[in-house]
Design an enzyme around this catalytic site. Structure first.
Site, PDB file in Angstrom:
ATOM      1  N   LYS A  34       0.886  -1.221  -0.026  1.00  0.00           N
ATOM      2  CA  LYS A  34       0.106  -0.063  -0.130  1.00  0.00           C
ATOM      3  C   LYS A  34       0.925   1.249  -0.068  1.00  0.00           C
ATOM      4  CE  LYS A  34      -4.126  -1.774   1.681  1.00  0.00           C
ATOM      5  NZ  LYS A  34      -5.520  -1.462   1.850  1.00  0.00           N
ATOM      6  N   LYS A  53     -10.916 -15.128 -12.161  1.00  0.00           N
ATOM      7  CA  LYS A  53     -11.933 -15.093 -11.113  1.00  0.00           C
ATOM      8  C   LYS A  53     -12.625 -14.110 -11.319  1.00  0.00           C
ATOM      9  CE  LYS A  53     -11.071 -13.745  -6.606  1.00  0.00           C
ATOM     10  NZ  LYS A  53     -10.107 -13.099  -5.581  1.00  0.00           N
ATOM     11  N   LYS A 104     -15.497  -7.915  -8.604  1.00  0.00           N
ATOM     12  CA  LYS A 104     -16.325  -6.565  -8.822  1.00  0.00           C
ATOM     13  C   LYS A 104     -15.955  -5.594  -9.743  1.00  0.00           C
ATOM     14  CE  LYS A 104     -15.811  -5.207  -4.148  1.00  0.00           C
ATOM     15  NZ  LYS A 104     -16.546  -5.133  -2.624  1.00  0.00           N
TER      16      LYS A 104
END
Ligand code: TRP
Length: 357
Positions: free
Chosen positions: A136, A224, A227
Site C-alpha cells: 500500500k 476469477k 467486482k
C-alpha cells in the site's frame, strides 16, 4: 463469561456494499456456516462437528473495523454501507443466538487504547516488514501512519476478546502471526494476560473451507469473477436485477467442444456455469455434473442456469429487503454493550500491567 464457552471466534468484516456471487460463496457463506455451527444455533450440528473441542457454544464476535476503513478515503455513505454489509450476512442465513455479537470497532474505545499500548510493544522493524504495508505504500510520496499501524490495531481487535479462531483470508495471516508475537512478548513481560490466537495452519483446519471453488468471470472464465471487472457482463452482483441478470448468463463465454462436462482447464466457461448452478441451487456440484452428463446443448444449460440465478437473486433480495435498518441498529447496540464490557475488562488488566491504573 467465557469460562463456560468454547474458544471465541472473531472476525472483522470490511465494509462492503457490493458483493458478487463469488463473494457470497467465498466470504459470506463460509462465515455464516462457521458462526451457525458454533453459536449454539444448531446444537445437533455442534455435537457432531469434528472441529469443536467442546459442545459448548463459542462466542462469535462479528465486528466492522470502521477505524481500519479510514486509512483510505471514506464518505458519507460509510454508515449506510456498514449497515448494508451486515444485512447481507443476515440475509445469507446468519442465525442470532445470545452468543453472536455484532459491533462497530469505533464504538468500543478500548480498541484504540489497546492499539496505543501495543504500539509501545511492537517494533518499527516488524511493522515495516508487513506485506500489506509494503504494497500500500509502494511508490507513494506520502503514506498515513494508520496504514503503517493497521496490524497493531488488528492485534488489539483480536486480543481484547481472547479470540482463538479468527477466520480471515490468507492475505491477513501475516497480521495474525504478528498478533501472536505481540501477545507472546507482552505475556513474557507481564504474565498470562493475553490468549494467543491459533496459528494459521490451525485456523485453516478450523475453517474447513470446502473445495476452494472459485467463481469465474462470465466473459473471461480463465479469470476469477471480480467486482472491479470492467464489463457488467463479466460479473453477477447480489444486487443485480433478477430478470436482467439472465442476459448476462445467456451471453457467457463457452467453448467449441460441444459437450457439457466439468473440465476447468479445457472448458472453463461451461465448468463455471455448472458451479454457479450448484451454488445457487444449493446442490452438490457432483449432482449438477451428473444431471448434465451426455448433454450437448449449451443453450439449454445457459437457460437453466439463468433461471436458477434469477430465482436465487429474487429470493435473496426479498430477504434483504425484509430487514429494517432498525433491526441491525438494535443488534449493534446490544453487541456494543457486550463488547465494551469484555474489552474494558481486558484493557484494565493491561493498564494495570503498565502501571496506568
Ligand atoms: N484486516 C482484515 C481484512 O482486511 C479486517 C480486520 C480488521 C480483521 N481487524 C480484524 C479481521 C480482526 C479479523 C480480526 O479483512
Amino acid at each position: 463469561m467465557s469460562t463456560t464457552s468454547a474458544p471465541t471466534i472473531l472476525t472483522g468484516l470490511r465494509v462492503n456494499s457490493e458483493f458478487t456471487l463469488g463473494n457470497f460463496l467465498g466470504a459470506l457463506l463460509p462465515m455464516v456456516r462457521l458462526a451457525n455451527a458454533h453459536s449454539g444455533a444448531n446444537p445437533a450440528n455442534q455435537a457432531h462437528s469434528a472441529n469443536t473441542e467442546s459442545t459448548q457454544p463459542s462466542h462469535i464476535n462479528i465486528f466492522v473495523p470502521d477505524l481500519h476503513s479510514i486509512i483510505a478515503e471514506v464518505d458519507g455513505e460509510l454508515q449506510q454501507n456498514l449497515i448494508k454489509s451486515l444485512k447481507y450476512y443476515l440475509a445469507a442465513g446468519l442465525k442470532l443466538t445470545p452468543h453472536v455479537h455484532l459491533y462497530r470497532q469505533s464504538r468500543v474505545p478500548a480498541h484504540s487504547e489497546l492499539c496505543w499500548i501495543l504500539n509501545c510493544v511492537a517494533s518499527m522493524g516488524e511493522l515495516n516488514r508487513m506485506t500489506q504495508y509494503k504494497d500500500k505504500s509502494e511508490g507513494k510520496d506520502s503514506v498515513n501512519v494508520g496504514i503503517f499501524d493497521y496490524p497493531v490495531l488488528m492485534a488489539a481487535d483480536i486480543l481484547l476478546y481472547d479470540a482463538v479462531y479468527v477466520p480471515v483470508g490468507e492475505d491477513q495471516f501475516q497480521h495474525l502471526e504478528l498478533t501472536r508475537r505481540l501477545a507472546q512478548r507482552f505475556n513474557n513481560r507481564f504474565g498470562e494476560i493475553f490468549t494467543l490466537p491459533a496459528e494459521p495452519k490451525d485456523q485453516i483446519k478450523f475453517m474447513n473451507l470446502s473445495e476452494g471453488i472459485r467463481i469465474r468471470d462470465l466473459q473471461n472464465p480463465e479469470k476469477k469473477m471480480s467486482k472491479s471487472a470492467a464489463s457488467e457482463n463479466s460479473k453477477i452482483m447480489l444486487s443485480d436485477d433478477p430478470t436482467a441478470v439472465k442476459k448476462k448468463i445467456m451471453s457467457a463465454t463457452t467453448d467449441s467442444v460441444g459437450k457439457i462436462q466439468f473440465d476447468m482447464f479445457n472448458q472453463p466457461g461451461i465448468s463455471n456455469l455448472l458451479q454457479i448452478e450448484a451454488i445457487v441451487t444449493g446442490l452438490p456440484l457432483q449432482d449438477v455434473i451428473s444431471t448434465w452428463a451426455g448433454e450437448t446443448h449449451y443453450g439449454d444449460l445457459k437457460q437453466k442456469v439463468a433461471e436458477s440465478v434469477s430465482t436465487f437473486l429474487a429470493t435473496f433480495q426479498a430477504k434483504l429487503a425484509e430487514i429494517p435498518d432498525s433491526a441491525v441498529l438494535d443488534l449493534l447496540a446490544a453487541g456494543e454493550t457486550y463488547a465494551n464490557e469484555v474489552a474494558n475488562a481486558k484493557l484494565y488488566q493491561v493498564q494495570k500491567a503498565f502501571h496506568l491504573r
